[in-house]
Design an enzyme around this catalytic site. Structure first.
Site, PDB file in Angstrom:
ATOM      1  N   LYS A 109       0.869  -1.179   0.000  1.00 58.35           N
ATOM      2  CA  LYS A 109       0.000   0.000   0.000  1.00 58.35           C
ATOM      3  C   LYS A 109       0.905   1.228   0.000  1.00 58.35           C
ATOM      4  O   LYS A 109       1.722   1.411   0.915  1.00 58.35           O
ATOM      5  CB  LYS A 109      -0.910   0.013   1.224  1.00 58.35           C
ATOM      6  CG  LYS A 109      -1.788   1.258   1.284  1.00 58.35           C
ATOM      7  CD  LYS A 109      -2.545   1.354   2.598  1.00 58.35           C
ATOM      8  CE  LYS A 109      -3.235   2.715   2.690  1.00 58.35           C
ATOM      9  NZ  LYS A 109      -3.854   2.940   4.010  1.00 58.35           N
TER      10      LYS A 109
ATOM     11  N   ALA B 228      -9.655   5.285   4.199  1.00 56.06           N
ATOM     12  CA  ALA B 228      -9.539   6.409   5.135  1.00 56.06           C
ATOM     13  C   ALA B 228     -10.849   7.182   5.288  1.00 56.06           C
ATOM     14  O   ALA B 228     -11.555   7.442   4.316  1.00 56.06           O
ATOM     15  CB  ALA B 228      -8.433   7.383   4.728  1.00 56.06           C
TER      16      ALA B 228
ATOM     17  N   THR C 205      -8.686   3.220  12.244  1.00 57.97           N
ATOM     18  CA  THR C 205      -9.113   3.966  13.423  1.00 57.97           C
ATOM     19  C   THR C 205     -10.563   3.687  13.799  1.00 57.97           C
ATOM     20  O   THR C 205     -10.898   3.647  14.996  1.00 57.97           O
ATOM     21  CB  THR C 205      -8.922   5.475  13.187  1.00 57.97           C
ATOM     22  OG1 THR C 205      -7.569   5.724  12.812  1.00 57.97           O
ATOM     23  CG2 THR C 205      -9.248   6.274  14.432  1.00 57.97           C
TER      24      THR C 205
END
Length: 260
Positions: A102, A189, A212
């Protein structure tokens, strides 16, 4: 879980899960392992500059996440130049992690938006060196097309800034990227909760990557399970085909031959 024998194909390999998860921000490697298991993910991304997977003399993530069971996707998080990113990817290959990587080249430390020209530059170098490059990029249809033309086996437009939890802020750009792309589109993201993941798959995105949203939840293990279910539901809804949106009501029952 495979949906109607509908595997996710990435860089020539089939996967049953369309959820890719990260390994940062957990309290320890054991919690990381439990969350990955609950997510059902088969691809696990690791920031090479932040998480140990190369030094066997210290606590190592690979002691908890078996590379025989999962595809380990090293990432170049924390790199701010094309040269840094290329060097980090080469280190992963030399460590025996593989050539699937990535690519992240950050352009701004506050927003963590990618540096598009540097990302394109690094992608060109790495593709020529035999890497399968999955680039983190803005939700810019032109940038995504250029990366596809370079030879990236997928493009990874952001939904919102990394770690923001804002969800998909520009579904219209994503729709353009999906219409033009001949390679998988992976939302990367900005996902905050399960509904964000479902929306990404309902739009037609091939997969979603997050860290996250799971690791930062009050209960990461439960959130990982919720994300797995959301991705599966979103993909099923996309395959089923939603009804068109209408301004006015339409009766659920037919009006012909009504009983008087």
């Amino acid at each position: 879980m495979r949906v109607r024998n509908d595997p996710f194909v990435l860089a020539g390999r089939e996967y049953g899960s369309r959820l890719i998860v990260g390994t940062g921000k957990y309290k320890d490697f054991e919690e990381t392992r439990r969350a990955i298991e609950a997510s059902g993910a088969e691809i696990v991304t690791v920031a090479l500059r932040r998480v140990n997977i190369t030094d066997r003399s210290q606590e190592n993530l690979l002691d908890y996440v078996d590379p025989k069971q999962y595809t380990i996707l090293p990432n170049t998080a924390g790199c701010y130049t094309a040269e840094e990113a290329v060097r980090t990817a080469r280190l992963a290959r030399e460590a025996g992690v593989g050539t699937l990587v990535k690519l992240e080249v950050i352009g701004d430390p506050k927003t963590l938006f990618p540096d598009v020209p540097a990302t394109l530059e690094a992608a060109r170098v790495l593709v020529k060196e035999g890497f399968s490059v999955l680039p983190y990029i803005t939700d810019d249809p032109i940038a995504c097309k250029r990366l596809e033309e370079i030879g990236c086996p997928a493009v990874m437009p952001l939904a919102a800034p990394i770690g923001s939890g804002l969800g998909i802020r520009n579904p219209y750009n994503l729709q353009i990227i999906l219409e033009q792309s001949q390679v998988p589109v992976i939302v990367d993201a900005g996902v905050g909760t399960a509904s964000d993941a479902a929306v990404a798959l309902e739009l037609g995105c091939d997969a979603v990557l997050m860290n996250t949203a799971i690791a930062g939840a009050k209960d990461p293990i439960l959130m990982a399970e919720a994300m797995r279910q959301a991705v599966e539901a979103g993909r099923k809804a996309f395959l089923a085909g939603r009804i068109p949106k209408k301004l006015y009501a339409t009766a659920s029952s037919p009006t012909e031959q009504m009983i008087e």
